[in-house]
Design a protein around this motif. Structure first.
Motif, PDB file in Angstrom:
ATOM      1  N   PHE A  35      15.025 -23.418-145.371  1.00  0.00           N
ATOM      2  CA  PHE A  35      14.803 -22.444-144.736  1.00  0.00           C
ATOM      3  C   PHE A  35      13.413 -21.766-144.781  1.00  0.00           C
ATOM      4  O   PHE A  35      12.561 -21.414-143.774  1.00  0.00           O
ATOM      5  N   ALA A  36      12.844 -21.660-145.948  1.00  0.00           N
ATOM      6  CA  ALA A  36      11.547 -21.104-146.516  1.00  0.00           C
ATOM      7  C   ALA A  36      10.379 -22.222-145.866  1.00  0.00           C
ATOM      8  O   ALA A  36       9.487 -21.656-145.194  1.00  0.00           O
ATOM      9  N   LEU A  37      10.700 -23.400-146.003  1.00  0.00           N
ATOM     10  CA  LEU A  37       9.720 -24.314-145.455  1.00  0.00           C
ATOM     11  C   LEU A  37       9.671 -24.152-143.738  1.00  0.00           C
ATOM     12  O   LEU A  37       8.753 -24.343-143.339  1.00  0.00           O
ATOM     13  N   GLN A  38      10.926 -24.085-143.204  1.00  0.00           N
ATOM     14  CA  GLN A  38      10.978 -23.922-141.762  1.00  0.00           C
ATOM     15  C   GLN A  38      10.053 -22.618-141.307  1.00  0.00           C
ATOM     16  O   GLN A  38       9.504 -22.772-140.418  1.00  0.00           O
ATOM     17  N   LYS A  39      10.361 -21.406-142.041  1.00  0.00           N
ATOM     18  CA  LYS A  39       9.515 -20.290-141.912  1.00  0.00           C
ATOM     19  C   LYS A  39       7.938 -20.592-141.879  1.00  0.00           C
ATOM     20  O   LYS A  39       7.123 -19.903-141.091  1.00  0.00           O
ATOM     21  N   LEU A  40       7.716 -21.174-142.941  1.00  0.00           N
ATOM     22  CA  LEU A  40       6.152 -21.480-142.897  1.00  0.00           C
ATOM     23  C   LEU A  40       5.810 -22.508-141.997  1.00  0.00           C
ATOM     24  O   LEU A  40       4.646 -22.280-141.424  1.00  0.00           O
ATOM     25  N   TRP A  41       6.316 -23.376-141.651  1.00  0.00           N
ATOM     26  CA  TRP A  41       5.945 -24.411-140.773  1.00  0.00           C
ATOM     27  C   TRP A  41       6.045 -23.577-139.318  1.00  0.00           C
ATOM     28  O   TRP A  41       4.957 -23.860-138.529  1.00  0.00           O
ATOM     29  N   MET A  42       6.885 -22.727-138.881  1.00  0.00           N
ATOM     30  CA  MET A  42       6.903 -21.649-137.846  1.00  0.00           C
ATOM     31  C   MET A  42       5.703 -21.125-137.807  1.00  0.00           C
ATOM     32  O   MET A  42       5.113 -20.842-136.638  1.00  0.00           O
ATOM     33  N   ALA A  44       2.812 -21.602-138.784  1.00  0.00           N
ATOM     34  CA  ALA A  44       1.591 -22.131-138.299  1.00  0.00           C
ATOM     35  C   ALA A  44       1.516 -22.959-136.993  1.00  0.00           C
ATOM     36  O   ALA A  44       0.603 -23.659-136.538  1.00  0.00           O
ATOM     37  N   GLN A  45       2.792 -22.566-135.976  1.00  0.00           N
ATOM     38  CA  GLN A  45       2.618 -23.262-134.792  1.00  0.00           C
ATOM     39  C   GLN A  45       1.889 -22.230-133.874  1.00  0.00           C
ATOM     40  O   GLN A  45       2.184 -21.352-133.653  1.00  0.00           O
ATOM     41  N   PRO A  46       0.969 -22.647-133.013  1.00  0.00           N
ATOM     42  CA  PRO A  46       0.140 -21.920-132.091  1.00  0.00           C
ATOM     43  C   PRO A  46       0.865 -21.408-130.971  1.00  0.00           C
ATOM     44  O   PRO A  46       0.482 -20.480-130.683  1.00  0.00           O
ATOM     45  N   LYS A  47       1.955 -22.121-130.692  1.00  0.00           N
ATOM     46  CA  LYS A  47       2.650 -21.526-129.365  1.00  0.00           C
ATOM     47  C   LYS A  47       3.608 -20.516-129.754  1.00  0.00           C
ATOM     48  O   LYS A  47       4.137 -19.808-128.884  1.00  0.00           O
ATOM     49  N   ARG A  48       3.978 -20.072-130.959  1.00  0.00           N
ATOM     50  CA  ARG A  48       4.782 -19.167-131.367  1.00  0.00           C
ATOM     51  C   ARG A  48       4.039 -17.670-131.366  1.00  0.00           C
ATOM     52  O   ARG A  48       2.737 -17.705-131.395  1.00  0.00           O
ATOM     53  N   ASN A  49       4.969 -16.695-130.777  1.00  0.00           N
ATOM     54  CA  ASN A  49       4.364 -15.378-130.605  1.00  0.00           C
ATOM     55  C   ASN A  49       3.604 -14.925-132.063  1.00  0.00           C
ATOM     56  O   ASN A  49       4.045 -15.172-133.026  1.00  0.00           O
ATOM     57  N   PRO A  50       2.266 -14.631-131.811  1.00  0.00           N
ATOM     58  CA  PRO A  50       1.351 -14.174-133.152  1.00  0.00           C
ATOM     59  C   PRO A  50       2.280 -13.329-133.954  1.00  0.00           C
ATOM     60  O   PRO A  50       1.982 -13.048-135.243  1.00  0.00           O
ATOM     61  N   LEU A  51       2.888 -12.038-133.286  1.00  0.00           N
ATOM     62  CA  LEU A  51       3.674 -11.113-134.026  1.00  0.00           C
ATOM     63  C   LEU A  51       4.876 -11.889-134.904  1.00  0.00           C
ATOM     64  O   LEU A  51       4.870 -11.505-136.026  1.00  0.00           O
ATOM     65  N   ALA A  54       3.327 -13.975-137.978  1.00  0.00           N
ATOM     66  CA  ALA A  54       2.868 -13.106-139.329  1.00  0.00           C
ATOM     67  C   ALA A  54       4.305 -12.709-140.087  1.00  0.00           C
ATOM     68  O   ALA A  54       4.450 -12.892-141.324  1.00  0.00           O
ATOM     69  N   LYS A  55       5.308 -12.370-139.346  1.00  0.00           N
ATOM     70  CA  LYS A  55       6.553 -12.213-139.986  1.00  0.00           C
ATOM     71  C   LYS A  55       7.114 -13.546-140.408  1.00  0.00           C
ATOM     72  O   LYS A  55       7.708 -13.194-141.684  1.00  0.00           O
ATOM     73  N   ASP A  56       7.158 -14.712-139.934  1.00  0.00           N
ATOM     74  CA  ASP A  56       7.427 -15.806-140.369  1.00  0.00           C
ATOM     75  C   ASP A  56       6.683 -16.383-141.955  1.00  0.00           C
ATOM     76  O   ASP A  56       7.477 -16.581-142.841  1.00  0.00           O
ATOM     77  N   ALA A  57       5.595 -15.924-141.637  1.00  0.00           N
ATOM     78  CA  ALA A  57       4.704 -16.470-143.011  1.00  0.00           C
ATOM     79  C   ALA A  57       5.171 -15.651-144.189  1.00  0.00           C
ATOM     80  O   ALA A  57       5.337 -15.870-145.110  1.00  0.00           O
ATOM     81  N   LYS A  58       5.370 -14.181-144.019  1.00  0.00           N
ATOM     82  CA  LYS A  58       5.798 -13.443-145.038  1.00  0.00           C
ATOM     83  C   LYS A  58       7.161 -13.722-145.518  1.00  0.00           C
ATOM     84  O   LYS A  58       7.506 -13.827-146.631  1.00  0.00           O
ATOM     85  N   GLN A  59       8.088 -14.078-144.615  1.00  0.00           N
ATOM     86  CA  GLN A  59       9.471 -14.431-145.126  1.00  0.00           C
ATOM     87  C   GLN A  59       9.362 -15.694-146.016  1.00  0.00           C
ATOM     88  O   GLN A  59      10.022 -16.046-146.960  1.00  0.00           O
ATOM     89  N   GLY A  60       8.692 -16.690-145.373  1.00  0.00           N
ATOM     90  CA  GLY A  60       8.519 -17.874-146.028  1.00  0.00           C
ATOM     91  C   GLY A  60       7.932 -18.128-147.638  1.00  0.00           C
ATOM     92  O   GLY A  60       8.426 -18.734-148.489  1.00  0.00           O
ATOM     93  N   ILE A  61       6.974 -16.954-147.610  1.00  0.00           N
ATOM     94  CA  ILE A  61       6.225 -17.067-148.882  1.00  0.00           C
ATOM     95  C   ILE A  61       7.220 -16.182-149.672  1.00  0.00           C
ATOM     96  O   ILE A  61       7.301 -16.416-150.977  1.00  0.00           O
TER      97      ILE A  61
END
Length: 68
Positions: A35-42, A44-51, A54-61
């Protein structure tokens, strides 16, 4: 869900928790490592909502620290 099917590769975590009304509830969740890897991958996806990216990156870390 699209682009999340690889979460099925990990070992699911199953726990019984107590709900607010004191009844038992069974939780089955994806492997937190995957799940952490999934959040980090998400994040990095340009098509993902920028807000959300940022939340996905924080959760993945943060998730690997919580797992330890």
């Amino acid at each position: 869900m699209d682009e999340q099917e690889w979460l099925l590769n990990g070992r699911f975590v199953t726990r019984v928790v107590v709900a607010r009304d004191a009844t038992p509830a069974r939780l089955v969740v994806p492997d937190p490592r995957w799940f952490a890897l999934q959040k980090l991958w998400m994040s990095a996806q340009p098509k993902r909502n920028p807000l959300k990216r940022a939340k996905d990156a924080k959760q993945g870390i943060a998730l690997p620290d919580a797992i330890q």
